[in-house]
Motif scaffolding. Structure first.
Motif, PDB file in Angstrom:
ATOM      1  N   THR A  64      11.841  24.669   1.613  1.00 43.98           N
ATOM      2  CA  THR A  64      11.587  23.443   0.874  1.00 43.98           C
ATOM      3  C   THR A  64      10.073  23.278   0.813  1.00 43.98           C
ATOM      4  O   THR A  64       9.388  23.389   1.835  1.00 43.98           O
ATOM      5  N   ILE A  65       9.528  23.082  -0.392  1.00 44.65           N
ATOM      6  CA  ILE A  65       8.075  23.119  -0.570  1.00 44.65           C
ATOM      7  C   ILE A  65       7.461  21.738  -0.776  1.00 44.65           C
ATOM      8  O   ILE A  65       6.276  21.633  -1.090  1.00 44.65           O
ATOM      9  N   LYS A  66       8.249  20.682  -0.594  1.00 42.52           N
ATOM     10  CA  LYS A  66       7.684  19.338  -0.700  1.00 42.52           C
ATOM     11  C   LYS A  66       6.716  19.092   0.453  1.00 42.52           C
ATOM     12  O   LYS A  66       7.060  19.324   1.609  1.00 42.52           O
ATOM     13  N   PHE A  67       5.519  18.619   0.135  1.00 45.75           N
ATOM     14  CA  PHE A  67       4.528  18.370   1.174  1.00 45.75           C
ATOM     15  C   PHE A  67       4.980  17.279   2.135  1.00 45.75           C
ATOM     16  O   PHE A  67       4.617  17.290   3.312  1.00 45.75           O
ATOM     17  N   ASP A  68       5.752  16.307   1.622  1.00 44.41           N
ATOM     18  CA  ASP A  68       6.194  15.195   2.456  1.00 44.41           C
ATOM     19  C   ASP A  68       7.713  15.177   2.577  1.00 44.41           C
ATOM     20  O   ASP A  68       8.338  14.114   2.547  1.00 44.41           O
ATOM     21  N   GLU A  69       8.305  16.349   2.716  1.00 50.54           N
ATOM     22  CA  GLU A  69       9.759  16.441   2.895  1.00 50.54           C
ATOM     23  C   GLU A  69      10.187  15.705   4.166  1.00 50.54           C
ATOM     24  O   GLU A  69       9.396  15.530   5.103  1.00 50.54           O
ATOM     25  N   ARG A  70      11.433  15.254   4.195  1.00 50.04           N
ATOM     26  CA  ARG A  70      11.986  14.713   5.441  1.00 50.04           C
ATOM     27  C   ARG A  70      11.782  15.731   6.557  1.00 50.04           C
ATOM     28  O   ARG A  70      11.994  16.930   6.375  1.00 50.04           O
ATOM     29  N   GLY A 173      -2.661  19.074  13.731  1.00 45.33           N
ATOM     30  CA  GLY A 173      -3.727  19.720  12.974  1.00 45.33           C
ATOM     31  C   GLY A 173      -3.332  20.377  11.679  1.00 45.33           C
ATOM     32  O   GLY A 173      -4.069  21.226  11.163  1.00 45.33           O
ATOM     33  N   TRP A 174      -2.179  19.986  11.115  1.00 45.09           N
ATOM     34  CA  TRP A 174      -1.786  20.484   9.797  1.00 45.09           C
ATOM     35  C   TRP A 174      -1.834  19.342   8.799  1.00 45.09           C
ATOM     36  O   TRP A 174      -1.604  18.180   9.158  1.00 45.09           O
ATOM     37  N   PRO A 175      -2.111  19.617   7.527  1.00 50.67           N
ATOM     38  CA  PRO A 175      -2.285  18.533   6.557  1.00 50.67           C
ATOM     39  C   PRO A 175      -0.985  17.894   6.093  1.00 50.67           C
ATOM     40  O   PRO A 175      -0.995  16.755   5.622  1.00 50.67           O
ATOM     41  N   ASN A 176       0.132  18.621   6.191  1.00 53.92           N
ATOM     42  CA  ASN A 176       1.387  18.076   5.671  1.00 53.92           C
ATOM     43  C   ASN A 176       2.576  18.745   6.347  1.00 53.92           C
ATOM     44  O   ASN A 176       2.435  19.738   7.074  1.00 53.92           O
ATOM     45  N   THR A 177       3.756  18.200   6.092  1.00 55.19           N
ATOM     46  CA  THR A 177       4.977  18.671   6.733  1.00 55.19           C
ATOM     47  C   THR A 177       5.310  20.099   6.323  1.00 55.19           C
ATOM     48  O   THR A 177       5.806  20.900   7.135  1.00 55.19           O
ATOM     49  N   TYR A 178       5.051  20.444   5.072  1.00 56.95           N
ATOM     50  CA  TYR A 178       5.353  21.790   4.563  1.00 56.95           C
ATOM     51  C   TYR A 178       4.604  22.859   5.344  1.00 56.95           C
ATOM     52  O   TYR A 178       5.208  23.781   5.902  1.00 56.95           O
ATOM     53  N   ALA A 179       3.277  22.759   5.384  1.00 50.08           N
ATOM     54  CA  ALA A 179       2.480  23.773   6.076  1.00 50.08           C
ATOM     55  C   ALA A 179       2.825  23.831   7.562  1.00 50.08           C
ATOM     56  O   ALA A 179       2.872  24.910   8.168  1.00 50.08           O
ATOM     57  N   PHE A 180       3.088  22.667   8.150  1.00 50.19           N
ATOM     58  CA  PHE A 180       3.407  22.579   9.575  1.00 50.19           C
ATOM     59  C   PHE A 180       4.716  23.318   9.894  1.00 50.19           C
ATOM     60  O   PHE A 180       4.768  24.141  10.811  1.00 50.19           O
ATOM     61  N   LEU A 364       1.645   4.620  -5.450  1.00 50.87           N
ATOM     62  CA  LEU A 364       2.017   6.032  -5.558  1.00 50.87           C
ATOM     63  C   LEU A 364       0.777   6.907  -5.727  1.00 50.87           C
ATOM     64  O   LEU A 364       0.650   7.960  -5.088  1.00 50.87           O
ATOM     65  N   VAL A 365      -0.148   6.491  -6.594  1.00 51.89           N
ATOM     66  CA  VAL A 365      -1.367   7.265  -6.830  1.00 51.89           C
ATOM     67  C   VAL A 365      -2.190   7.380  -5.542  1.00 51.89           C
ATOM     68  O   VAL A 365      -2.698   8.460  -5.212  1.00 51.89           O
ATOM     69  N   LEU A 366      -2.301   6.291  -4.798  1.00 48.44           N
ATOM     70  CA  LEU A 366      -3.050   6.324  -3.532  1.00 48.44           C
ATOM     71  C   LEU A 366      -2.365   7.247  -2.529  1.00 48.44           C
ATOM     72  O   LEU A 366      -3.030   7.997  -1.807  1.00 48.44           O
ATOM     73  N   ARG A 367      -1.035   7.212  -2.492  1.00 49.73           N
ATOM     74  CA  ARG A 367      -0.298   8.080  -1.553  1.00 49.73           C
ATOM     75  C   ARG A 367      -0.471   9.557  -1.929  1.00 49.73           C
ATOM     76  O   ARG A 367      -0.701  10.409  -1.077  1.00 49.73           O
ATOM     77  N   LEU A 368      -0.408   9.847  -3.236  1.00 52.71           N
ATOM     78  CA  LEU A 368      -0.597  11.230  -3.672  1.00 52.71           C
ATOM     79  C   LEU A 368      -1.997  11.709  -3.353  1.00 52.71           C
ATOM     80  O   LEU A 368      -2.197  12.864  -2.982  1.00 52.71           O
ATOM     81  N   GLY A 369      -2.984  10.802  -3.506  1.00 53.52           N
ATOM     82  CA  GLY A 369      -4.364  11.166  -3.162  1.00 53.52           C
ATOM     83  C   GLY A 369      -4.492  11.546  -1.703  1.00 53.52           C
ATOM     84  O   GLY A 369      -5.121  12.547  -1.354  1.00 53.52           O
ATOM     85  N   GLU A 370      -3.881  10.762  -0.833  1.00 54.28           N
ATOM     86  CA  GLU A 370      -3.927  11.042   0.598  1.00 54.28           C
ATOM     87  C   GLU A 370      -3.153  12.306   0.943  1.00 54.28           C
ATOM     88  O   GLU A 370      -3.542  13.079   1.815  1.00 54.28           O
ATOM     89  N   LEU A 371      -2.037  12.531   0.230  1.00 57.15           N
ATOM     90  CA  LEU A 371      -1.156  13.651   0.550  1.00 57.15           C
ATOM     91  C   LEU A 371      -1.737  14.981   0.103  1.00 57.15           C
ATOM     92  O   LEU A 371      -1.681  15.975   0.814  1.00 57.15           O
ATOM     93  N   TYR A 372      -2.316  15.001  -1.091  1.00 60.45           N
ATOM     94  CA  TYR A 372      -2.780  16.268  -1.660  1.00 60.45           C
ATOM     95  C   TYR A 372      -4.260  16.517  -1.437  1.00 60.45           C
ATOM     96  O   TYR A 372      -4.755  17.567  -1.775  1.00 60.45           O
TER      97      TYR A 372
END
Length: 372
Positions: A64-70, A173-180, A364-372
């Protein structure tokens, strides 16, 4: 077999004509399975035995490649799924190579030279010392049990599990759930493979094809596509990025070709081979170039809105920090929200729907900015 009618096979379909279906059926045997389950969810024992006797190469692209997946979903698919595929591969008597497709961002947010050490030495891919995968599974179970004991809604549970994944990723130390979770999947493979031949492919940001089967093919919408489409629709007047940044985009057919090469490159070797599939070393691409290309394209090929009118784009502003991004959004949109608030107070909430819609888009835009 859902992929067979897709456009990706149109070149082969045109070449083979009426013989296309027979050709495909000779080459492909679809089997239903689930990498989150033991034995990949294949319940037919005779079929499992046949696979263990005959399979010589396994390529694992399940993720699953969603950065903020469950967190529970990402951990089950990207981490434990990798472990399940490895265990299945160990039972394949003729196995020559297990090719595991990961991501180039498993080493977290460190810059410069990052030396990888074996997980059994107590260090993770990004040098963190106290990460325990079994503890992470326990955290997921306990959090889910607690949420369900409280009787929360499915939507509340989904949001809470998303936030848990991001919180745990950033804690280590990872930026998002996907990479972690992809990193933890690699760690389990390194820990448990023993002498099994394993090749790990780490692509960067995969985009549409550059040559094969034809230029520009893609399936679905990836992370970079979301930004381009949003810009074409006139919804992204700014970009949050370092102007000097090299953005590493890799065409999908190059990744596919690398997977084919990787399947034989380390075959029958009792070792783990890691290969990064990227472009920025030989073909560096600046974020400014991506912006300019996007502007040029959508200026000539305007997106048509729901009213049948072309959307005119402007050259997006580059903002290099989250702080400047928030300021820009505040200056551009918050005055409109204030006006809508005032109008709602005067006219009995007549514009409340518009206010909620705009406020939701800003969040949503602010969250995407923080996420990506």
């Amino acid at each position: 077999m859902e992929m067979i009618p897709k456009e990706v096979f149109k070149v082969l379909r045109e070449k083979l004509g009426a013989g296309f279906d027979d050709f495909v059926l000779e080459k492909i045997v679809p089997i239903a399975g689930d990498t989150t389950c033991e034995n990949l969810g294949i319940e037919d024992s005779d079929l499992r035995d046949e696979l263990w006797r005959e399979v010589d190469i396994i390529v694992n692209t399940a993720a699953t490649i969603k950065f903020d997946e469950r967190y529970d979903v990402a951990l089950g698919t990207n981490t434990m799924g990798a472990k399940n595929v490895l265990h299945f591969a160990k039972k394949c008597l003729k196995l020559q190579n297990l090719v595991h497709v990961s991501t180039a961002y498993v080493c977290g947010e460190k810059s410069g030279l990052v030396l990888e050490k074996a997980f059994e030495m107590g260090e993770t891919l990004n040098g963190t010392l106290d990460l325990d995968i079994e503890h992470e599974r326990k955290v997921v179970r306990e959090t889910l049990d607690d949420l369900r004991a409280q009787g929360v809604t499915k939507e509340f549970e989904r949001t809470a599990m998303k936030e848990l994944g991001l919180q745990r990723a950033r804690q280590y130390g990872w930026p998002n759930t996907y990479a972690f979770t992809k990193a933890m999947g690699e760690m389990l493979i390194g820990l448990l493979r023993v002498d099994l031949p394993v090749t790990i492919l780490r692509p960067t940001i995969i985009t549409s094809t550059i040559r094969e089967p034809f230029p520009g093919w893609t399936e679905g919408i990836s992370h970079i596509d979301r930004f381009l489409i949003g810009y074409g629709k006139g919804k992204l007047p700014c970009i949050l990025a370092d102007p000097a940044l090299d953005i590493d985009l890799i065409p999908g057919d190059m990744v596919a070709n690398a997977m084919v090469v990787a399947s034989v490159l380390n075959a029958n070797q009792p070792s783990q081979y890691i290969c990064h599939v990227s472009t920025s070393f030989r073909k560096p691409l600046k974020i400014l170039k991506v912006r300019d290309c996007g502007y040029e394209y959508f200026s000539k090929n305007s997106w048509i809105n729901e009213h049948g009118k072309p959307i005119k784009v402007t050259l997006p502003v580059i903002l290099s920090s989250m702080e400047s991004f928030r300021v820009y959004i505040s200056i551009r949109y918050l005055p409109i929200l204030k006006v809508l608030q005032l109008l709602n107070a005067v006219f009995c909430q007549y514009w409340q729907g518009l206010y909620k819609d705009l406020n939701g888009k800003i969040r949503l835009v602010l969250r995407l900015g923080e996420l990506y």
